[in-house]
Scaffold this motif. Structure first.
Motif, mmCIF file in Angstrom:
data_model
loop_
_atom_site.group_PDB
_atom_site.id
_atom_site.type_symbol
_atom_site.label_atom_id
_atom_site.label_comp_id
_atom_site.label_asym_id
_atom_site.label_seq_id
_atom_site.Cartn_x
_atom_site.Cartn_y
_atom_site.Cartn_z
ATOM 1 N N VAL A 96 2.329 -31.507 -28.090
ATOM 2 C CA VAL A 96 2.101 -32.657 -28.965
ATOM 3 C C VAL A 96 0.947 -33.507 -28.452
ATOM 4 O O VAL A 96 0.117 -34.004 -29.226
ATOM 5 C CB VAL A 96 3.385 -33.499 -29.085
ATOM 6 N N ALA A 97 0.869 -33.684 -27.129
ATOM 7 C CA ALA A 97 -0.167 -34.535 -26.560
ATOM 8 C C ALA A 97 -1.554 -33.901 -26.660
ATOM 9 O O ALA A 97 -2.544 -34.600 -26.913
ATOM 10 C CB ALA A 97 0.168 -34.848 -25.098
ATOM 11 N N LEU A 98 -1.626 -32.571 -26.482
ATOM 12 C CA LEU A 98 -2.931 -31.904 -26.467
ATOM 13 C C LEU A 98 -3.378 -31.459 -27.856
ATOM 14 O O LEU A 98 -4.572 -31.442 -28.153
ATOM 15 C CB LEU A 98 -2.893 -30.703 -25.519
ATOM 16 N N GLY A 99 -2.449 -31.051 -28.677
ATOM 17 C CA GLY A 99 -2.814 -30.586 -30.022
ATOM 18 C C GLY A 99 -2.233 -31.478 -31.086
ATOM 19 O O GLY A 99 -1.354 -31.064 -31.858
ATOM 20 N N LYS A 100 -2.678 -32.723 -31.138
ATOM 21 C CA LYS A 100 -2.076 -33.726 -32.023
ATOM 22 C C LYS A 100 -2.116 -33.315 -33.487
ATOM 23 O O LYS A 100 -1.103 -33.305 -34.172
ATOM 24 C CB LYS A 100 -2.778 -35.064 -31.825
ATOM 25 N N ARG A 101 -3.303 -32.969 -33.996
ATOM 26 C CA ARG A 101 -3.429 -32.677 -35.419
ATOM 27 C C ARG A 101 -2.708 -31.399 -35.811
ATOM 28 O O ARG A 101 -1.973 -31.366 -36.803
ATOM 29 C CB ARG A 101 -4.912 -32.582 -35.789
ATOM 30 N N LYS A 102 -2.943 -30.332 -35.047
ATOM 31 C CA LYS A 102 -2.315 -29.053 -35.375
ATOM 32 C C LYS A 102 -0.793 -29.142 -35.260
ATOM 33 O O LYS A 102 -0.065 -28.619 -36.115
ATOM 34 C CB LYS A 102 -2.861 -27.962 -34.468
ATOM 35 N N THR A 103 -0.330 -29.791 -34.204
ATOM 36 C CA THR A 103 1.115 -29.914 -34.029
ATOM 37 C C THR A 103 1.732 -30.784 -35.117
ATOM 38 O O THR A 103 2.808 -30.469 -35.643
ATOM 39 C CB THR A 103 1.434 -30.515 -32.648
ATOM 40 N N ALA A 104 1.052 -31.881 -35.466
ATOM 41 C CA ALA A 104 1.561 -32.761 -36.521
ATOM 42 C C ALA A 104 1.631 -32.026 -37.860
ATOM 43 O O ALA A 104 2.600 -32.177 -38.616
ATOM 44 C CB ALA A 104 0.676 -33.997 -36.644
ATOM 45 N N ALA A 105 0.609 -31.221 -38.160
ATOM 46 C CA ALA A 105 0.614 -30.447 -39.403
ATOM 47 C C ALA A 105 1.753 -29.433 -39.409
ATOM 48 O O ALA A 105 2.423 -29.230 -40.432
ATOM 49 C CB ALA A 105 -0.723 -29.739 -39.582
ATOM 50 N N LEU A 106 1.995 -28.799 -38.261
ATOM 51 C CA LEU A 106 3.091 -27.814 -38.161
ATOM 52 C C LEU A 106 4.443 -28.483 -38.348
ATOM 53 O O LEU A 106 5.315 -27.963 -39.070
ATOM 54 C CB LEU A 106 3.018 -27.101 -36.814
ATOM 55 N N VAL A 107 4.615 -29.646 -37.723
ATOM 56 C CA VAL A 107 5.887 -30.363 -37.851
ATOM 57 C C VAL A 107 6.103 -30.825 -39.281
ATOM 58 O O VAL A 107 7.207 -30.705 -39.834
ATOM 59 C CB VAL A 107 5.921 -31.557 -36.882
ATOM 60 N N ASP A 108 5.055 -31.354 -39.899
ATOM 61 C CA ASP A 108 5.167 -31.810 -41.286
ATOM 62 C C ASP A 108 5.522 -30.661 -42.232
ATOM 63 O O ASP A 108 6.252 -30.859 -43.211
ATOM 64 C CB ASP A 108 3.856 -32.454 -41.738
ATOM 65 N N ARG A 109 5.016 -29.490 -41.909
ATOM 66 C CA ARG A 109 5.257 -28.341 -42.775
ATOM 67 C C ARG A 109 6.706 -27.885 -42.726
ATOM 68 O O ARG A 109 7.276 -27.494 -43.761
ATOM 69 C CB ARG A 109 4.336 -27.200 -42.366
ATOM 70 N N TYR A 110 7.314 -27.917 -41.531
ATOM 71 C CA TYR A 110 8.665 -27.369 -41.384
ATOM 72 C C TYR A 110 9.730 -28.447 -41.194
ATOM 73 O O TYR A 110 10.889 -28.121 -40.961
ATOM 74 C CB TYR A 110 8.702 -26.402 -40.205
ATOM 75 N N ARG A 111 9.344 -29.724 -41.327
ATOM 76 C CA ARG A 111 10.330 -30.784 -41.163
ATOM 77 C C ARG A 111 11.410 -30.703 -42.243
ATOM 78 O O ARG A 111 12.608 -30.826 -41.955
ATOM 79 C CB ARG A 111 9.645 -32.152 -41.200
ATOM 80 N N ASN A 112 10.995 -30.517 -43.454
ATOM 81 C CA ASN A 112 11.936 -30.469 -44.576
ATOM 82 C C ASN A 112 12.065 -29.069 -45.179
ATOM 83 O O ASN A 112 12.549 -28.927 -46.306
ATOM 84 C CB ASN A 112 11.495 -31.454 -45.658
ATOM 85 N N ALA A 113 11.637 -28.057 -44.451
ATOM 86 C CA ALA A 113 11.759 -26.685 -44.946
ATOM 87 C C ALA A 113 13.230 -26.275 -45.005
ATOM 88 O O ALA A 113 14.046 -26.759 -44.206
ATOM 89 C CB ALA A 113 10.980 -25.736 -44.036
#
Length: 231
Positions: A96-113
């Motif tokens: 999360v600390a090193l890959g903020k954008r990519k990790t945030a996009a991944l979390v947003d994608r599968y948060r409500n999957a």
């Protein structure tokens, strides 16, 4: 008696205890209590009347070796669990600390999957990996491919753990104004604590692995679809 031998020839109503010493029970002895011998040997003559239990623990070479091996295994397992727990805490925080954008996009994608779909994909992906690994075990040249499969599973668990930790961390009160890595660390701590619960933790770990495989499989599937569309 500690550090000395014991010889019983009469009547004893209480417990007989000998530590680092031998116990000799004469034929005329009448012992109504429990006999406990630790680090020594017990010798009982014919005719002795012992009406209760006898507990004898002898520290011979075989016993000492068993204790050393058993203690080493317990310490080794404990060290491995501690190392694994630390890694499970550090890896999602770093991702999360090193890959903020990519990790945030991944979390947003599968948060409500849909959870059911993710777990079902993870289950079938796990079955496929187990079947392929079993076939590869039959050949010597298949061992490197098994290592690759193991690395794939580890990477998938790292991704799934990051997503799950971030989602759990967002549900904790008082973390809404904290940085993303702090919330992720808090969520990872909760997951690690649950996984370390005896017996129940095993099922939680299995669920995490299936969830992680489901996310990774879904992500790879979407990459393949995007490549086909671009062509």
């Amino acid at each position: 008696m500690i550090g000395g031998d014991v010889s019983v020839a009469g009547t004893v109503n209480n417990t007989v205890v000998a530590v680092n010493g031998d116990v000799l029970i004469r034929s005329s002895a009448h012992i109504k209590g429990v006999i406990i011998v630790i680090g020594g040997h017990l010798q009982q003559e014919d005719g002795a009347d012992v009406t209760n239990d006898i507990v004898s623990i002898s520290f011979d070479n075989a016993t000492v070796n068993s204790l050393i091996i058993g203690s080493g295994l317990i310490l080794g397992i404990g060290a491995l669990k501690l190392a694994a727990s630390l890694l499970m805490l550090i890896v999602p925080v770093l991702m999360v600390a090193l890959g903020k954008r990519k990790t945030a996009a991944l979390v947003d994608r599968y948060r409500n999957a849909p959870r059911g779909k993710i777990f079902s994909m993870g289950f079938f992906a796990g079955l496929l990996l187990v079947a392929v690994s079993a076939l590869l075990l039959l050949t010597i040249i298949g061992i490197p491919f098994i290592l690759l499969i193991a690395l794939f599973i580890i990477a998938a668990v790292a991704v799934g753990l990051t997503v799950a930790s971030r989602v759990f961390g967002e549900q904790i009160r008082g973390t809404s104004d904290k940085p993303d890595w702090v919330r992720t660390g808090a969520g990872a701590f909760i997951l690690i604590s649950a996984i370390n619960i005896p017996f129940i933790g095993l099922f939680i770990l299995m669920a995490l692995v299936l969830y992680s495989l489901g996310i990774t499989t879904s992500w790879l599937e979407s990459l393949l679809r995007n490549r086909k569309k671009s062509k």
